[in-house]
Motif scaffolding. Structure first.
Motif, PDB file in Angstrom:
ATOM      1  N   VAL A   1       0.854  -1.184   0.000  1.00 58.79           N
ATOM      2  CA  VAL A   1       0.000   0.000   0.000  1.00 58.79           C
ATOM      3  C   VAL A   1       0.894   1.240   0.000  1.00 58.79           C
ATOM      4  CG1 VAL A   1      -0.192   0.022   2.534  1.00 58.79           C
ATOM      5  CG2 VAL A   1      -1.923   1.147   1.147  1.00 58.79           C
TER       6      VAL A   1
ATOM      7  N   THR B   1      -6.538  -3.081  -0.702  1.00 55.01           N
ATOM      8  CA  THR B   1      -7.841  -2.816  -0.092  1.00 55.01           C
ATOM      9  C   THR B   1      -7.637  -2.109   1.238  1.00 55.01           C
ATOM     10  OG1 THR B   1      -8.747  -4.776  -1.145  1.00 55.01           O
ATOM     11  CG2 THR B   1      -9.995  -3.816   0.670  1.00 55.01           C
ATOM     12  N   PHE B   2      -7.956  -0.830   1.247  1.00 50.84           N
ATOM     13  CA  PHE B   2      -7.682   0.016   2.411  1.00 50.84           C
ATOM     14  C   PHE B   2      -8.343  -0.518   3.673  1.00 50.84           C
ATOM     15  CE2 PHE B   2      -6.475   3.700   4.588  1.00 50.84           C
ATOM     16  CZ  PHE B   2      -7.576   4.282   5.217  1.00 50.84           C
ATOM     17  N   SER B   3      -9.536  -1.047   3.548  1.00 49.53           N
ATOM     18  CA  SER B   3     -10.278  -1.493   4.727  1.00 49.53           C
ATOM     19  C   SER B   3      -9.683  -2.735   5.374  1.00 49.53           C
ATOM     20  CB  SER B   3     -11.738  -1.740   4.364  1.00 49.53           C
ATOM     21  OG  SER B   3     -11.843  -2.708   3.340  1.00 49.53           O
TER      22      SER B   3
ATOM     23  N   ASN C   1     -13.323   4.684   4.635  1.00 51.52           N
ATOM     24  CA  ASN C   1     -12.873   3.576   3.795  1.00 51.52           C
ATOM     25  C   ASN C   1     -13.348   3.718   2.350  1.00 51.52           C
ATOM     26  OD1 ASN C   1     -11.457   2.422   5.888  1.00 51.52           O
ATOM     27  ND2 ASN C   1     -13.064   0.942   6.407  1.00 51.52           N
TER      28      ASN C   1
ATOM     29  N   ALA D   1      -4.510   6.517   0.755  1.00 50.89           N
ATOM     30  CA  ALA D   1      -3.900   5.214   0.511  1.00 50.89           C
ATOM     31  C   ALA D   1      -4.262   4.699  -0.868  1.00 50.89           C
ATOM     32  CB  ALA D   1      -4.355   4.226   1.572  1.00 50.89           C
ATOM     33  N   SER D   2      -3.357   3.954  -1.449  1.00 51.98           N
ATOM     34  CA  SER D   2      -3.617   3.318  -2.738  1.00 51.98           C
ATOM     35  C   SER D   2      -2.836   2.015  -2.803  1.00 51.98           C
ATOM     36  CB  SER D   2      -3.203   4.233  -3.896  1.00 51.98           C
ATOM     37  OG  SER D   2      -1.816   4.508  -3.849  1.00 51.98           O
TER      38      SER D   2
ATOM     39  N   ASN E   1     -10.623   5.766   0.936  1.00 50.47           N
ATOM     40  CA  ASN E   1      -9.264   5.254   1.173  1.00 50.47           C
ATOM     41  C   ASN E   1      -8.393   6.279   1.897  1.00 50.47           C
ATOM     42  OD1 ASN E   1     -10.030   2.952  -0.164  1.00 50.47           O
ATOM     43  ND2 ASN E   1      -8.917   3.405  -2.046  1.00 50.47           N
ATOM     44  N   THR E   2      -8.975   6.908   2.890  1.00 51.29           N
ATOM     45  CA  THR E   2      -8.283   8.006   3.563  1.00 51.29           C
ATOM     46  C   THR E   2      -8.437   7.907   5.069  1.00 51.29           C
ATOM     47  OG1 THR E   2      -8.644   9.464   1.652  1.00 51.29           O
ATOM     48  CG2 THR E   2      -8.058  10.519   3.719  1.00 51.29           C
TER      49      THR E   2
ATOM     50  N   ARG F   1     -11.390   7.611   9.829  1.00 55.09           N
ATOM     51  CA  ARG F   1     -11.103   7.092   8.496  1.00 55.09           C
ATOM     52  C   ARG F   1     -12.379   7.025   7.676  1.00 55.09           C
ATOM     53  NH1 ARG F   1      -8.362   1.504   9.237  1.00 55.09           N
ATOM     54  NH2 ARG F   1      -8.534   1.398   6.953  1.00 55.09           N
TER      55      ARG F   1
END
Length: 127
Positions: free
Chosen positions: A2, A28-30, A74, A24-25, A77-78, A72
């Motif tokens: 990530v 899967t952020f979660s 989700n 985030a990239s 993605n932050t 956050r």
């Protein structure tokens, strides 16, 4: 893997507020627990706040409890860090970090547990 990119730092007067963001990239952020750390000039990196995968569980360093809020989104993605009632001693480079979380309630407060880090954003508090 990530990738993390922080933003939102700057120069602010004592007593003021800022909201830091960490985008985030890559994965899967979660699936990741997130943390914020900071490092002041001449000092070691220290833990600031952590949040679990869903955002329902948070933990703070005693030095920032009641003034900082981690959250956050989700869907975006932050992860965010709202910092209020800023003091001169909050001056530091602030880093976000990510760690794969094996369960929904899991989070970590030690930097060595986090394999992924952003480049940091500078927060300077003037008195």
């Amino acid at each position: 893997q990530v990738q993390l990119v922080e933003s939102g730092g700057g120069l602010v007067q004592a007593g003021g507020s800022l909201r830091l963001s960490c985008a985030a990239s890559g994965r899967t952020f979660s699936n990741y627990a997130m943390g914020w750390f900071r490092q002041a000039p001449g000092k070691e990196r220290e833990f600031v706040a952590a949040i679990n995968r869903s955002g329902g569980r948070t933990y703070y360093a005693d030095s920032v409890k009641g003034r900082f809020t981690i959250s956050r989104d989700n869907a975006k993605n932050t992860v965010y860090l709202k910092i209020s009632s800023l003091k001169a001693e909050d001056t530091a480079v602030y880093y976000c970090a990510a760690v794969p979380a094996p369960s929904a309630t899991w989070y970590r407060t030690e930097g060595y547990d986090y394999p992924y880090w952003g480049q940091g954003t500078q927060v300077t508090v003037s008195s």
